[in-house]
Enzyme design. Structure first.
Site, short mmCIF file in Angstrom:
data_model
loop_
_atom_site.label_atom_id
_atom_site.label_comp_id
_atom_site.label_asym_id
_atom_site.label_seq_id
_atom_site.Cartn_x
_atom_site.Cartn_y
_atom_site.Cartn_z
N CYS A 1 0.99 -1.29 -0.02
CA CYS A 1 0.03 0.16 0.01
C CYS A 1 0.72 1.16 -0.02
CB CYS A 1 -0.95 0.08 1.24
SG CYS A 1 -2.19 1.19 1.06
N ARG B 1 -10.86 7.92 4.08
CA ARG B 1 -10.61 6.72 2.98
C ARG B 1 -11.99 6.27 2.42
NH1 ARG B 1 -5.47 6.81 4.13
NH2 ARG B 1 -4.45 5.78 5.96
N LYS C 1 -11.75 -7.72 6.56
CA LYS C 1 -11.15 -7.03 7.61
C LYS C 1 -12.06 -5.71 7.78
CE LYS C 1 -7.10 -3.60 7.91
NZ LYS C 1 -6.14 -3.11 7.11
N GLU D 1 -16.73 -7.47 -3.84
CA GLU D 1 -15.34 -7.42 -4.10
C GLU D 1 -14.48 -8.75 -3.81
OE1 GLU D 1 -13.45 -4.99 -4.05
OE2 GLU D 1 -14.51 -3.03 -3.61
N ARG E 1 -2.55 3.52 12.68
CA ARG E 1 -2.17 4.86 11.77
C ARG E 1 -1.17 5.77 12.85
NH1 ARG E 1 -8.16 6.26 9.02
NH2 ARG E 1 -8.00 4.26 7.95
N LYS F 1 -12.36 -4.97 2.59
CA LYS F 1 -11.46 -3.99 3.51
C LYS F 1 -12.47 -2.74 3.80
CE LYS F 1 -7.65 -1.32 4.87
NZ LYS F 1 -6.18 -1.24 4.33
#
Ligand code: PBG
Length: 339
Positions: free
Chosen positions: A131, A228, A259, A244, A216, A206
Site C-alpha cells: 500500500c 478513506r 477486515k 469485492e 495509523r 476492507k
C-alpha cells in the site's frame, strides 16, 4: 417364562434433552470442542524501520514496536519458536513524498527486513503489505489527482512495490489499498517479473473503519485531508463485500482477506461457504486496543477474552488470523495444553 419387553419408544421432549452431559468434565469438553485454534494459523503484523538496533514502542499497541531489520529478525525468531505461522510486514520509511515512492525502494525498510528474514531461514511465512499510505506525505493509499485518489495511476506503483518485495523474498504480498484492479495488476507484474510463485493475499473486503487508528499512529499514516471512504468499503454493505471478493478471485487472488474481523463475522461465514480459497481475517489494531485498554483497567481478563475473540473469528470461517495477539495467543495455547 419371562419375556423381555421391547423397550418402549422413548419420546424425547425438549425438557428431557441434556446437552449438559457433554459439559461435565474438562476431558468431555475437550473431546467435543468444535473450534480449535493453533499457533500456525496466526500471522503477526510487524512494523519495520531503517537502521540497526531500533525498537520504538507504539503507545496504542502495548508490547509492539517499530523495529529495525535486525530487531525484526530477533522478534521473528521468537515467533517461530512459538509456532506462529507467519509475519506481515509494514514499512515506515524515513521520508515520505506525494507519490509514496518509498514503497518500491529496494533499499527501503520492507525489502531490507525481508532479505534479513530470508537469510535467517526461519520456518515462517513472510508476507508484505502492499500500500502507499505509509509512504505518501498526504497519508492516502494512492496518488492524488484533482483532490482524489487516482485509481489507475496508483496501480503501476503498487505493482512495482509488489515486484520489489517478491524479489526481496516475500512468500506473499498483500495489497491493502482497495484500488480496483490491484490484484490483477500485481499478478501480471509478478508473473512478468518471473515471480510466478509469489502468492497474493487480497485485502478483498476492507471496510473504512474507525478501528485502524492505533495502526495509523504506528505508521504515521492518518490521511492529511479527507478520509478513506472514497476507496475503502462502506461497512454497511454485505453484498458489495461479496462482490469485492468475487472480483479478487477472478483477478487471481490466492487468499481472500476480510477486515476488520469482529465487525465482519457475518462476511466470514458467507465467504467461507461461497469461495474455495483460504480465508484470512485481520483482527485489527483497534480491536486489540479495546481489549488491552479494558484489561489494563482490570475490566476484562486479557487471556480469556483474547482466546474467546480469536475462537469466534475462526468459528466464523477464518483459516488464517492476522493478529497482534499472535505471540500471546500461541503462549496461551501452550499453557492450556500443558494443563
Ligand atoms: C494500509 C493498511 C491499514 C491497515 C492495514 N493496512 C491502515 C488503513 O487502511 O488506514 C490497518 C491495520 C490495523 O488497524 O491493524 N492501507
Amino acid at each position: 417364562m419371562g419375556r423381555i419387553a421391547a423397550p418402549a419408544a422413548r419420546v424425547r421432549t425438549p425438557g428431557s434433552e441434556r446437552p449438559r452431559r457433554l459439559r461435565r468434565t474438562a476431558a468431555l469438553r475437550s473431546l467435543v470442542k468444535g473450534t480449535r485454534l493453533s499457533a500456525g494459523q496466526f500471522v503477526m503484523p510487524l512494523f519495520v524501520v531503517s537502521g540497526r538496533d531500533r525498537s520504538e514502542p507504539i503507545g496504542s499497541l502495548p508490547g509492539h514496536a517499530r523495529l529495525s531489520a535486525d530487531r525484526a529478525v530477533a522478534k521473528a525468531r521468537e515467533l517461530a519458536q512459538l509456532g506462529v505461522g507467519g509475519v506481515l510486514l509494514f514499512g515506515i520509511p524515513d521520508h515520505k513524498d506525494d507519490e509514496g515512492s518509498g514503497a518500491a525502494d529496494p533499499g527501503g525498510p520492507v525489502p531490507t527486513a525481508l532479505r534479513a528474514l530470508r537469510e535467517a531461514g526461519l520456518p515462517l511465512v513472510l508476507a508484505a503489505d502492499v500500500c502507499l499510505c505509509e509512504y505518501t506525505s498526504h497519508g492516502h493509499c494512492g496518488v492524488i489527482a484533482d483532490g482524489e485518489v487516482d485509481n489507475d495511476a496508483t496501480l503501476p506503483l503498487l505493482a512495482e512495490a509488489a515486484v520489489v518485495y517478491a524479489g526481496a523474498g516475500a512468500d506473499i504480498v498483500g495489497p491493502s489499498g482497495m484500488m480496483d484492479g490491484q490484484v490483477a495488476a500485481i499478478r501480471e507484474a509478478l508473473d512478468g517479473g518471473g515471480h510466478t510463485g509469489t502468492a497474493i493475499m487480497a485485502y478483498a473486503s476492507k471496510a473504512a473503519s474507525a478501528f485502524y487508528s492505533p495502526f495509523r499512529e504506528a505508521a504515521g499514516s492518518a490521511p492529511a485531508f479527507g478520509d478513506r471512504r472514497g476507496y475503502q468499503m462502506d461497512y454497511s454493505n454485505a453484498r458489495e463485500a461479496m462482490r469485492e471478493m468475487e472480483l479478487d478471485v477472478r483477478e487471481g487472488a490466492d487468499i481472500l482477506m476480510v477486515k476488520p474481523a469482529l465487525t465482519s463475522l457475518d462476511l466470514l461465514v458467507r465467504a467461507s461457504k461461497r469461495f474455495d480459497l483460504p480465508l484470512a481475517a485481520y483482527h485489527v489494531s483497534g480491536e486489540v486496543a479495546m481489549l488491552e485498554a479494558a484489561a489494563e483497567r482490570g475490566w476484562l481478563d486479557r487471556k480469556a477474552a483474547g482466546l474467546e475473540v480469536l475462537t469466534a473469528i475462526v468459528r466464523a470461517g477464518a483459516d488464517i488470523v492476522i493478529t497482534y495477539l499472535a505471540a500471546d495467543a500461541a503462549r496461551w495455547l501452550q499453557e492450556d495444553s500443558a494443563r
